[in-house]
Design a protein around this motif. Structure first.
Motif, mmCIF file in Angstrom:
data_model
loop_
_atom_site.group_PDB
_atom_site.id
_atom_site.type_symbol
_atom_site.label_atom_id
_atom_site.label_comp_id
_atom_site.label_asym_id
_atom_site.label_seq_id
_atom_site.Cartn_x
_atom_site.Cartn_y
_atom_site.Cartn_z
ATOM 1 N N ASN A 2 0.843 -1.195 0.000
ATOM 2 C CA ASN A 2 0.000 0.000 0.000
ATOM 3 C C ASN A 2 0.872 1.237 0.000
ATOM 4 O O ASN A 2 2.095 1.166 -0.079
ATOM 5 C CB ASN A 2 -0.972 -0.016 1.193
ATOM 6 C CG ASN A 2 -0.223 0.011 2.521
ATOM 7 O OD1 ASN A 2 0.960 0.307 2.563
ATOM 8 N ND2 ASN A 2 -0.929 -0.307 3.587
ATOM 9 N N TRP B 116 -3.694 -1.401 8.601
ATOM 10 C CA TRP B 116 -2.570 -0.478 8.464
ATOM 11 C C TRP B 116 -2.984 0.979 8.643
ATOM 12 O O TRP B 116 -2.176 1.869 8.469
ATOM 13 C CB TRP B 116 -1.910 -0.647 7.093
ATOM 14 C CG TRP B 116 -1.145 -1.930 6.972
ATOM 15 C CD1 TRP B 116 0.159 -2.146 7.265
ATOM 16 C CD2 TRP B 116 -1.671 -3.175 6.543
ATOM 17 N NE1 TRP B 116 0.481 -3.458 7.046
ATOM 18 C CE2 TRP B 116 -0.616 -4.117 6.593
ATOM 19 C CE3 TRP B 116 -2.932 -3.599 6.112
ATOM 20 C CZ2 TRP B 116 -0.784 -5.441 6.238
ATOM 21 C CZ3 TRP B 116 -3.095 -4.927 5.771
ATOM 22 C CH2 TRP B 116 -2.028 -5.825 5.830
ATOM 23 N N ALA B 117 -4.244 1.218 9.014
ATOM 24 C CA ALA B 117 -4.710 2.602 9.112
ATOM 25 C C ALA B 117 -3.916 3.394 10.141
ATOM 26 O O ALA B 117 -3.679 4.588 9.968
ATOM 27 C CB ALA B 117 -6.196 2.632 9.453
ATOM 28 N N ARG C 9 0.860 -6.511 2.793
ATOM 29 C CA ARG C 9 -0.427 -7.022 3.238
ATOM 30 C C ARG C 9 -0.346 -8.455 3.739
ATOM 31 O O ARG C 9 -1.200 -8.888 4.481
ATOM 32 C CB ARG C 9 -1.428 -6.958 2.086
ATOM 33 C CG ARG C 9 -1.744 -5.540 1.635
ATOM 34 C CD ARG C 9 -2.761 -4.915 2.537
ATOM 35 N NE ARG C 9 -2.984 -3.519 2.208
ATOM 36 C CZ ARG C 9 -3.933 -2.783 2.746
ATOM 37 N NH1 ARG C 9 -4.729 -3.302 3.648
ATOM 38 N NH2 ARG C 9 -4.072 -1.522 2.416
ATOM 39 N N TYR D 93 0.913 3.495 2.487
ATOM 40 C CA TYR D 93 0.944 4.087 3.822
ATOM 41 C C TYR D 93 2.364 3.990 4.364
ATOM 42 O O TYR D 93 2.993 2.956 4.312
ATOM 43 C CB TYR D 93 -0.003 3.359 4.777
ATOM 44 C CG TYR D 93 -1.377 3.144 4.220
ATOM 45 C CD1 TYR D 93 -1.925 4.034 3.301
ATOM 46 C CD2 TYR D 93 -2.128 2.047 4.594
ATOM 47 C CE1 TYR D 93 -3.188 3.837 2.791
ATOM 48 C CE2 TYR D 93 -3.404 1.843 4.092
ATOM 49 C CZ TYR D 93 -3.920 2.745 3.188
ATOM 50 O OH TYR D 93 -5.176 2.541 2.691
ATOM 51 N N ASP E 11 -9.096 -1.707 7.867
ATOM 52 C CA ASP E 11 -7.734 -1.729 7.349
ATOM 53 C C ASP E 11 -6.756 -1.774 8.518
ATOM 54 O O ASP E 11 -6.655 -0.820 9.286
ATOM 55 C CB ASP E 11 -7.493 -0.466 6.517
ATOM 56 C CG ASP E 11 -6.093 -0.432 5.907
ATOM 57 O OD1 ASP E 11 -5.346 -1.410 6.092
ATOM 58 O OD2 ASP E 11 -5.763 0.568 5.260
#
Length: 365
Positions: free
Chosen positions: A51, A258-259, A74, A53, A256
């Motif tokens: 992603n 990973w937020a 992920r 992030y 999510d």
């Protein structure tokens, strides 16, 4: 392994989700059988997806020279893939509080624990189901605690991460609080007060950094004996969530994981909050209605105190606990802490918060 659920009449299985606890499954049902094909499993066999992030540095970390942006993978097997990002690094001189078990002319040897992701996958209804998402959530949650919370006497020492393997923690030599209680109950008042103070100090320390424990129980506390003194260590932070997050039930669409490492997204972030170990899990979490994870920790703390004072593991019927009901005799004999235990076990909107000022004066114990 292939598993085919039995017929459910007009109700069909929409999705079966494995969790990292292999005896805990999340099952969603549809009222119409034709909705079964709409299920969206979490594939673990797919290639890792990166992603956009980036990880923020913990507040107490020293400045680190700029480096290429790290994209969190992920797939949980790749969380610790080379190169390990600086966000997963240990604090300076992490072994300062540890004693080596052997010394040589050029090195010191330390015992340690390596925690690595363990993924389980099953074929259900001709589709591969995996606990990969839950494993990822738990490892990221635990890493967030160890990299954002300052070192503390009652937390395991975090020694960093090994590329391609997992996180490295202090080796804790001792049994759980449950084991200790089985062997030494009933506990004298001075021991009760000491354990109360250590647990309260550790929890309020974590809370001060805006995080919860999420699964406090007799099994997630280690009792370490060193030089005649007993030290409690809180372990397993895989169900920790941030106080600033919006908390979602585990049966909604997956949040999510990973937020919390993304600094570009506006608040609020969404994190799912999962039930911990019964009967220590707060009723609002069991109902999927948790509003404050730190208040949920207070409930768990209250249940631990009940077990310590009664000298045994206690239980509450699940259907009663979900309704904030307790057995009439649950608190019999629980008088060591001035009635605060009762206040920890109230409804979440009437519950007492965990405060450092509630530490017991050991001189008067």
């Amino acid at each position: 392994m292939r598993s085919i659920p039995p017929p459910l009449g007009s109700v069909a299985v929409k999705r079966i989700t494995l969790t990292s606890k292999k005896n805990w499954w999340m099952v969603e049902l549809d009222e119409e059988e034709n909705k079964l094909n709409a299920a969206q499993p979490f594939p673990s066999h797919a290639e890792p997806v990166l992603n956009d992030y980036s990880h923020p540095l913990p507040p107490s970390a020293p400045a680190i020279p700029s480096s290429p942006t790290f994209n969190a993978p992920r797939n949980p097997t790749n969380i610790f893939s080379f190169p390990t990002p600086s966000i997963y690094a240990a604090p300076p001189n992490p072994t300062a509080s540890l004693s080596p078990f052997a010394q040589g002319s050029a090195s010191e040897l330390f015992k340690c624990i390596v925690k690595k992701p363990e993924i389980v996958q099953l074929e259900i209804n001709d589709e591969m189901q995996s606990n990969a998402l839950d494993v990822t959530i738990q490892f990221l949650a635990e890493l967030r605690v160890y990299t954002h919370v300052a070192p503390h006497r009652n937390l395991p020492v975090f020694l960093g991460c090994l590329d391609g393997v997992g996180m490295v923690l202090e080796f804790l030599e001792g049994g759980t609080l449950y084991d200790y209680l089985k062997q030494y109950a009933p506990l004298p008042r001075i021991r009760l007060c000491d354990f109360h103070n250590q647990l309260l100090d550790a929890l309020t320390h974590i809370h001060a950094f805006g995080l919860s424990h999420g699964d406090l129980s007799l099994l997630n506390v280690q009792v370490i004996e060193r030089f005649g003194e007993l030290t409690l260590k809180l372990i397993d932070f895989g169900r920790s969530v941030a106080a600033t997050s919006v908390l979602a039930a585990p049966d909604v669409e997956p949040a999510d994981p990973w937020a919390h490492v993304n600094t570009d997204r506006p608040e609020p972030r969404v994190e799912q909050i999962f039930p911990g170990t019964r009967p220590f899990s707060a009723p609002e979490i069991l109902r999927g209605e948790c509003h404050d994870a730190r208040l949920a920790d207070a409930y768990s703390f209250g249940m631990v105190l009940v077990c310590l004072e009664r000298g045994q593991l206690v239980d509450v019927k699940p259907w009663d606990q979900r309704k904030d009901l307790l057995p009439e005799d649950l608190l019999d004999g629980c008088t060591s802490f001035g009635g605060r235990t009762t206040q920890y076990l109230r409804r979440w909107d009437e519950r007492r918060r965990l405060l450092r000022e509630d530490m017991v004066d050991m001189a008067n114990a």
